[in-house]
Design an enzyme around this catalytic site. Structure first.
Site, short mmCIF file in Angstrom:
data_model
loop_
_atom_site.label_atom_id
_atom_site.label_comp_id
_atom_site.label_asym_id
_atom_site.label_seq_id
_atom_site.Cartn_x
_atom_site.Cartn_y
_atom_site.Cartn_z
N HIS A 98 -34.21 51.72 4.01
CA HIS A 98 -34.66 53.17 3.96
C HIS A 98 -35.57 52.41 4.89
O HIS A 98 -36.61 52.45 3.85
CB HIS A 98 -34.77 53.46 2.82
CG HIS A 98 -32.78 53.66 2.19
ND1 HIS A 98 -31.67 54.48 2.60
CD2 HIS A 98 -32.21 52.60 0.73
CE1 HIS A 98 -31.18 54.55 2.08
NE2 HIS A 98 -31.43 53.62 1.68
N HIS A 108 -26.49 50.07 7.36
CA HIS A 108 -26.42 49.61 5.84
C HIS A 108 -25.55 48.68 6.23
O HIS A 108 -24.47 49.23 7.43
CB HIS A 108 -24.99 50.60 5.48
CG HIS A 108 -24.02 50.08 4.37
ND1 HIS A 108 -22.62 49.70 4.37
CD2 HIS A 108 -23.86 49.51 3.21
CE1 HIS A 108 -22.33 49.25 3.82
NE2 HIS A 108 -22.65 48.77 2.94
N ASN A 110 -22.70 45.35 5.39
CA ASN A 110 -21.62 44.39 4.17
C ASN A 110 -20.69 43.36 5.29
O ASN A 110 -20.10 43.48 6.35
CB ASN A 110 -21.09 45.44 3.24
CG ASN A 110 -20.02 44.69 2.30
OD1 ASN A 110 -18.88 44.96 2.61
ND2 ASN A 110 -20.73 43.96 1.86
N GLY A 260 -18.79 45.32 -14.89
CA GLY A 260 -19.25 44.66 -15.07
C GLY A 260 -20.16 43.97 -14.62
O GLY A 260 -20.64 43.01 -15.10
N ARG A 262 -23.80 43.88 -11.92
CA ARG A 262 -25.17 43.89 -12.34
C ARG A 262 -25.30 45.58 -11.84
O ARG A 262 -25.37 45.25 -10.48
CB ARG A 262 -25.96 42.38 -11.28
CG ARG A 262 -27.22 42.64 -11.90
CD ARG A 262 -28.20 41.18 -11.45
NE ARG A 262 -29.66 41.29 -12.00
CZ ARG A 262 -30.31 41.52 -11.36
NH1 ARG A 262 -30.56 42.23 -10.19
NH2 ARG A 262 -31.73 40.93 -11.58
#
EC number: 1.3.3.3
Length: 303
Positions: A98, A108, A110, A260, A262
Site C-alpha cells: 500500500h 498484491h 501470491n 487457526g 496466525r
C-alpha cells in the site's frame, strides 16, 4: 512426489521473499522490512515482514508461511471433497503493498503450493498464485506494462496460459456486492498440476520472479507525482474495497482464519488507513469517474 520436491519449493519461496523485500526496500529508500518469525502450535510457522511509514510505501507486508495439519478445513474441502480425511501442507509467499502516493497503485502477489496426503493413496497437489494491480488514478501505460510483463512470464508455458489466467483474475478479484472489479487484474491461477510437477513448479517461479519486474517500474514512474488531500481521501475511500474483498471473498484469508492461522499475518494485507462514505459517487468528467468508467472495466491491456 518426494520430500526433496517439497524442499525445493520451500527453498524457492524463502529466497523469493528475500529478493522481493530487498528490491522493495531499495525502492522505498527510507525504511526496511522488519521480520517477525512465528510458529503455529498445530504445525508449521512462517516469517512475516512488514515495512511501515516509508518514503514510498505506507505499509507493505511480505509473508512466508509453511503450515501443516492432520485434517483439512471446510474452506478447502467444500470444492474439493476428495481432500477430506487427508493431512495437508500449504506453503507460500503472499504480499500486499500500500503506497503513500495515490498515483501509485496498490499491488498484491501470491505464489503457493499445496499437498494433501493419505496413507496408501496418491498425493493430491497443486500450485496457485498470481498478481493483481489496484490503481486509484489509473494510467494506460502502467496497465499495459503490468499485463505485458504477466503475458511474457506465461509465454514459455503455452499461448493459452495468459488469456486463461488473466480472465480468471478478472473473475476472482470481483466484488459481487459492489458489482465492480477490485482493480485492473493481472494473473490468477489455482489447482495447477496439469503440466506435471516440474513444469507446474517452473510456472509458479516465472510468476513469482516477474512480480517486481511488473510493479517496480510503475512505482518509480509515479512515486514523486504531486497530489492533494482530495486525492488522498479518494485513495482511502477506494482502499475500503480492498478491505471488503479480503474479508468477504479472499480464499487465502478464509483458509487462514478457518485453519487457526496466525491472525496478524493473515490480516497483514489490510491498509493502515481507510475510509467509508455513505453512497459516495464521483463527479462526472473527473479522474475519479474515469477510474470507474475506464479502468474498472475488464479489457485487453496486453499487446
Amino acid at each position: 512426489m518426494t520430500a526433496s520436491n517439497k524442499q525445493a519449493v520451500k527453498a524457492y519461496l524463502l529466497n523469493l521473499q528475500d529478493k522481493i523485500c530487498q528490491v522493495l526496500a531499495a525502492v522505498d529508500g527510507k525504511e526496511t522490512f522488519v521480520e517477525d518469525s512465528w510458529q503455529r502450535p498445530e504445525g508449521g510457522g512462517g516469517r512475516s515482514r512488514v515495512l511501515t511509514n516509508g518514503a514510498v510505501i505506507e505499509k507493505g507486508g511480505v509473508n512466508f508461511s509453511h503450515v501443516h495439519g492432520s485434517s483439512m478445513p471446510a474452506s478447502a474441502t467444500a470444492h474439493r471433497p476428495e481432500l477430506a480425511g487427508r493431512s495437508f501442507e500449504a506453503m507460500g509467499v503472499s504480499l500486499v503493498i500500500h503506497p503513500n502516493n495515490p498515483h501509485v497503485p496498490t499491488s498484491h502477489a501470491n505464489v503457493r503450493f499445496f499437498i494433501a496426503e493419505k496413507e496408501g493413496a496418491e498425493p493430491v497437489w497443486w500450485f496457485g498464485g498470481g498478481y493483481d494491480l489496484t490503481p486509484y488514478y489509473g494510467n494506460d501505460e502502467d496497465c499495459r506494462h503490468w499485463h505485458n510483463t504477466a503475458k511474457a512470464a506465461c509465454a514459455p508455458f503455452g499461448e493459452d496460459k495468459y488469456p486463461r489466467y488473466k480472465k480468471w483474475c478478472d473473475e476472482y478479484f470481483y466484488l459481487k456486492h459492489r458489482d465492480e472489479p477490485r482493480g485492473v487484474g493481472g494473473l490468477f491461477f489455482d489447482d495447477l498440476n496439469e503440466l506435471g510437477f516440474d513444469q507446474s513448479f517452473a510456472f509458479m517461479q516465472a510468476v513469482g520472479d516477474s512480480y517486481t519486474q511488473a510493479y517496480v517500474p510503475i512505482v518509480e514512474r509515479r512515486k514523486d507525482e504531486p497530489y492533494n488531500q482530495a486525492q488522498r481521501d479518494f485513495q482511502l475511500y477506494r482502499r475500503g474495497r480492498y478491505v471488503e474483498f479480503n474479508l468477504v471473498y479472499d480464499r487465502g484469508t478464509l483458509f487462514g482464519l478457518q485453519t487457526g492461522g496466525r491472525t496478524e499475518s493473515i490480516l497483514m494485507s489490510l491498509p493502515p488507513l481507510v475510509r467509508w462514505e455513505y453512497d459516495w459517487q464521483p463527479q462526472p468528467n473527473t479522474p475519479e469517474a474515469r477510474l470507474y468508467e475506464h479502468y474498472l472495466q475488464p479489457q485487453d491491456w496486453a499487446e
